[in-house]
Design an enzyme around this catalytic site. Structure first.
Site, PDB file in Angstrom:
ATOM      1  N   ARG A 109     -13.469  -6.390  15.309  1.00  0.00           N
ATOM      2  CA  ARG A 109     -12.510  -5.387  15.768  1.00  0.00           C
ATOM      3  C   ARG A 109     -13.277  -4.087  15.974  1.00  0.00           C
ATOM      4  O   ARG A 109     -14.082  -3.716  15.107  1.00  0.00           O
ATOM      5  CB  ARG A 109     -11.432  -5.209  14.698  1.00  0.00           C
ATOM      6  N   GLU A 159      -8.156 -11.718   9.556  1.00  0.00           N
ATOM      7  CA  GLU A 159      -8.827 -10.421   9.380  1.00  0.00           C
ATOM      8  C   GLU A 159      -9.583 -10.416   8.044  1.00  0.00           C
ATOM      9  O   GLU A 159      -9.085 -10.918   7.039  1.00  0.00           O
ATOM     10  CB  GLU A 159      -7.782  -9.296   9.386  1.00  0.00           C
ATOM     11  N   HIS A 177      -3.004 -10.543   8.697  1.00  0.00           N
ATOM     12  CA  HIS A 177      -3.451  -9.244   8.199  1.00  0.00           C
ATOM     13  C   HIS A 177      -4.364  -9.478   6.985  1.00  0.00           C
ATOM     14  O   HIS A 177      -4.044 -10.289   6.117  1.00  0.00           O
ATOM     15  CB  HIS A 177      -2.192  -8.481   7.771  1.00  0.00           C
ATOM     16  N   GLU A 214       1.885  -7.089  11.257  1.00  0.00           N
ATOM     17  CA  GLU A 214       1.429  -6.879   9.878  1.00  0.00           C
ATOM     18  C   GLU A 214       2.491  -6.161   9.043  1.00  0.00           C
ATOM     19  O   GLU A 214       2.476  -6.261   7.828  1.00  0.00           O
ATOM     20  CB  GLU A 214       0.085  -6.140   9.843  1.00  0.00           C
ATOM     21  N   ASN A 240       0.810  -1.215   0.000  1.00  0.00           N
ATOM     22  CA  ASN A 240       0.000   0.000   0.000  1.00  0.00           C
ATOM     23  C   ASN A 240       0.849   1.274   0.000  1.00  0.00           C
ATOM     24  O   ASN A 240       1.667   1.494   0.902  1.00  0.00           O
ATOM     25  CB  ASN A 240      -0.909  -0.025   1.239  1.00  0.00           C
ATOM     26  N   HIS A 289      -2.488   0.450  16.416  1.00  0.00           N
ATOM     27  CA  HIS A 289      -1.766   0.943  15.243  1.00  0.00           C
ATOM     28  C   HIS A 289      -0.481   1.680  15.626  1.00  0.00           C
ATOM     29  O   HIS A 289      -0.220   2.791  15.162  1.00  0.00           O
ATOM     30  CB  HIS A 289      -2.682   1.822  14.367  1.00  0.00           C
ATOM     31  N   ARG A 337       0.829 -11.575  12.992  1.00  0.00           N
ATOM     32  CA  ARG A 337      -0.040 -10.987  11.973  1.00  0.00           C
ATOM     33  C   ARG A 337       0.557 -10.998  10.566  1.00  0.00           C
ATOM     34  O   ARG A 337      -0.126 -10.671   9.603  1.00  0.00           O
ATOM     35  CB  ARG A 337      -0.327  -9.528  12.342  1.00  0.00           C
ATOM     36  N   TRP A 346       2.247   6.512  12.607  1.00  0.00           N
ATOM     37  CA  TRP A 346       0.874   6.491  12.105  1.00  0.00           C
ATOM     38  C   TRP A 346       0.248   5.123  12.307  1.00  0.00           C
ATOM     39  O   TRP A 346       0.737   4.103  12.265  1.00  0.00           O
ATOM     40  CB  TRP A 346       0.806   6.841  10.612  1.00  0.00           C
ATOM     41  N   HIS A 404     -14.468  -5.322  10.755  1.00  0.00           N
ATOM     42  CA  HIS A 404     -14.112  -4.020  11.336  1.00  0.00           C
ATOM     43  C   HIS A 404     -15.349  -3.209  11.665  1.00  0.00           C
ATOM     44  O   HIS A 404     -16.072  -2.798  10.765  1.00  0.00           O
ATOM     45  CB  HIS A 404     -13.337  -3.190  10.312  1.00  0.00           C
ATOM     46  N   ASP A 436      -6.154  -3.467   1.386  1.00  0.00           N
ATOM     47  CA  ASP A 436      -5.016  -3.231   0.497  1.00  0.00           C
ATOM     48  C   ASP A 436      -4.274  -4.522   0.148  1.00  0.00           C
ATOM     49  O   ASP A 436      -3.325  -4.496  -0.640  1.00  0.00           O
ATOM     50  CB  ASP A 436      -4.052  -2.188   1.079  1.00  0.00           C
ATOM     51  N   ASP A 445      -7.115  -2.406  17.502  1.00  0.00           N
ATOM     52  CA  ASP A 445      -5.826  -2.102  16.866  1.00  0.00           C
ATOM     53  C   ASP A 445      -5.329  -0.738  17.349  1.00  0.00           C
ATOM     54  O   ASP A 445      -5.958   0.292  17.077  1.00  0.00           O
ATOM     55  CB  ASP A 445      -6.017  -2.082  15.337  1.00  0.00           C
ATOM     56  N   GLU A 464      -3.834  -5.187  19.320  1.00  0.00           N
ATOM     57  CA  GLU A 464      -2.909  -5.286  18.176  1.00  0.00           C
ATOM     58  C   GLU A 464      -1.951  -4.097  18.104  1.00  0.00           C
ATOM     59  O   GLU A 464      -2.357  -2.953  18.344  1.00  0.00           O
ATOM     60  CB  GLU A 464      -3.765  -5.347  16.906  1.00  0.00           C
ATOM     61  N   TYR A 482      -7.311   6.944  13.880  1.00  0.00           N
ATOM     62  CA  TYR A 482      -7.076   5.786  13.002  1.00  0.00           C
ATOM     63  C   TYR A 482      -8.310   4.875  12.961  1.00  0.00           C
ATOM     64  O   TYR A 482      -8.932   4.596  13.987  1.00  0.00           O
ATOM     65  CB  TYR A 482      -5.860   4.962  13.486  1.00  0.00           C
TER      66      TYR A 482
HETATM   67  O1  KDG Z   1      -1.874  -0.382   4.487  1.00  0.00           O
HETATM   68  C1  KDG Z   1      -2.033  -0.237   5.855  1.00  0.00           C
HETATM   69  C2  KDG Z   1      -3.250  -0.991   6.332  1.00  0.00           C
HETATM   70  O2  KDG Z   1      -3.222  -2.310   5.871  1.00  0.00           O
HETATM   71  C3  KDG Z   1      -3.334  -1.015   7.841  1.00  0.00           C
HETATM   72  O3  KDG Z   1      -3.459   0.309   8.302  1.00  0.00           O
HETATM   73  C4  KDG Z   1      -4.529  -1.816   8.271  1.00  0.00           C
HETATM   74  O4  KDG Z   1      -3.698  -1.909  10.500  1.00  0.00           O
HETATM   75  C5  KDG Z   1      -4.411  -2.365   9.632  1.00  0.00           C
HETATM   76  C6  KDG Z   1      -5.205  -3.556   9.943  1.00  0.00           C
HETATM   77  O5  KDG Z   1      -5.024  -4.082  11.044  1.00  0.00           O
HETATM   78  O6  KDG Z   1      -5.981  -3.971   9.087  1.00  0.00           O
HETATM   79 MG    MG Z   2      -3.385  -3.373  12.075  1.00  0.00          MG
END
Ligand code: KDG
Ligand code: MG
Length: 423
Positions: free
Chosen positions: A168, A360, A333, A283, A58, A233, A304, A423, A143, A337, A231, A257, A180
């Site tokens: 999630r 997921e 994961h 991931e 991605n 993140h 992941r 991020w 999600h 994407d 998550d 996560e 996020y």
């Molecule tokens: O490209 C980044 C995404 O795949 C990510 O932000 C998604 O964290 C993610 C998830 O757990 O699906």
């Molecule tokens: Mg994630």
């Protein structure tokens, strides 16, 4: 590169053809954007068997496309598609510059396309080649996200009605403009939305305030009969992550996560010392070396890393076996994407792998599903693969050509004082 360097002088005959039949005569990279960008590698043998591998990274799609096109494809032509392990080793060990997301995604695309070809030649679905079925379907999580706690709880309810057993949950953070995982205007959440990275602002104290309240509410509204995941993140320091993991303990999460970035694998020791909330990470990992310490010290519960970013089935199989020795389970994961080609291959893996945890599942758009027809289906909280030989996902190239590449990058995050953050 001369063809006879890769084919046997003697004829190696198998039930399903000779090494000449398996000779790779064509390999092409297809870039398409049916709502979002995907990179796909298509490999064809002399006998006309075609295999597909996902190569999507991605926001960095063209880097992988070029790595494949300029460096791997010329080395593939003339090789025996049946030598999956040797080709993997050739591209990994033979490259000198090892690992990293671009390299490992490109290797994964080759690897998955070759497993797809092997399945088609053998007339067997991929899970059968790996060792056969260990379960009837792969438990998946969807999600749910809401601008606030009430909206997130409603969303969890909607997924439960659709039959999901695991969800999630993410919610907006009061005082944070773009948290996020939260979509705007009822659209599905897609983080890569602009040509240059969107700048978001992050506040750890505000986030740490809201998340335990979210899960308190979700348990009150939905009881204990649903698996809940969250998550982070990568936004917290190890000690903040430890605090959150402890604060959500009463709500029995399936996992927390990416609680903290994992470049320093030892940092997870701190979280473990303070909490029994199960942890998932990986991931963004590309190889077993990114999680060796985490796994052998049992600092995580779920790994992941998935097929497309982790060097394909050949490498993931090693990683999963290593994880199994330490009672770490898989939790691949599966964001949008990662293309349906990756999802198909991952689901065959999930159907086989003994130490499976969860998969997921963010839904692909209609356009994406039309470009990548596939045989996996959702039923009763699980995804089920079909018995089509190979991984069961194809591409409609004519349709793919109607969606040209559209440059998009992932956002970045800054703290309220302007400092760059994760991020
Ligand atoms: O490209 C980044 C995404 O795949 C990510 O932000 C998604 O964290 C993610 C998830 O757990 O699906
Ligand atoms: Mg994630």
């Amino acid at each position: 590169m001369s063809t006879n360097a890769h084919t046997d002088a003697h004829t190696e005959t198998t039930t399903h053809g000779s090494s000449r039949d398996r000779e790779i005569v064509d390999a092409r990279v297809i870039v398409t954007c049916p709502g979002r960008n995907f990179v796909t590698l298509r490999i064809e043998t002399r006998s006309g068997v075609v295999g597909l591998g996902d190569a999507t990274l991605n926001g960095r799609e063209l880097a992988v496309a070029s790595y494949l096109q300029d460096h791997l494809v010329p080395n593939l032509i003339g090789r025996d598609a049946g030598r999956i392990e040797d080709i993997w080793q050739f591209f990994y060990r033979g490259a000198y510059w090892r690992r990293g997301p671009v390299t490992m995604t490109a290797i994964a695309a080759v690897d998955v396309a070759l497993w797809d070809i092997l399945g088609k030649m053998a007339g067997l679905p991929l899970y059968q080649l790996l060792g056969g079925r260990s379960r009837e379907g792969a438990l998946v999580y969807a999600h749910a996200n809401g601008r606030d706690i009430s909206e997130a709880s409603e969303e969890v309810g909607k997924y439960r009605e659709k039959g999901f057993l695991a969800v999630r949950a993410q919610c907006g953070v009061p005082g944070v403009k773009k948290a996020y995982g939260i979509s705007s205007g009822g659209k599905p959440y897609e983080p890569a939305e602009s040509e240059l990275p969107a700048e978001t602002v992050w506040s750890t104290p505000k986030y740490l305030e809201v998340v335990p309240k979210l899960f308190e509410r979700l348990r009150a509204d939905h009881g204990n009969d649903v698996e809940l995941l969250h998550d982070v993140h990568h936004r917290l320091s190890p000690i903040e992550a430890a605090r959150l993991a402890r604060d959500v303990e009463p709500y029995r999460l399936f996992w927390l996560e990416d609680a903290t970035p994992a470049e320093n694998q030892k940092s997870f020791e701190l979280i473990r010392q303070h909490s029994v909330t199960p942890l998932a990470v990986g991931e963004v990992f590309n190889s077993i070396w990114d999680c060796k310490h985490l796994i052998e010290n049992q600092l995580i519960d779920y790994i992941r890393t998935t097929i497309v970013h982790g060097g394909g089935i050949t490498h993931l199989r090693r990683l999963a076996d290593f994880a199994g020795l330490h009672q770490v389970r898989t939790g691949f994961h599966g964001a949008t994407d990662l293309s349906p080609v990756c999802m198909g291959a991952a689901l065959h893996f999930d159907t086989w792998v003994p130490n499976f945890g969860i998969q997921e599942y963010m839904f692909h758009s209609e356009e994406t599903n039309e470009v990548f027809p596939h045989d996996y289906v959702f039923r009763d909280g699980r995804l089920h693969v079909g018995d089509t030989p190979g991984h069961g996902v194809t591409i409609d190239e004519k349709l793919a050509a109607r969606y040209p590449y559209s440059p998009k990058q992932l956002p970045i995050a800054r703290l309220e004082d302007g400092s760059m953050w994760d991020w």
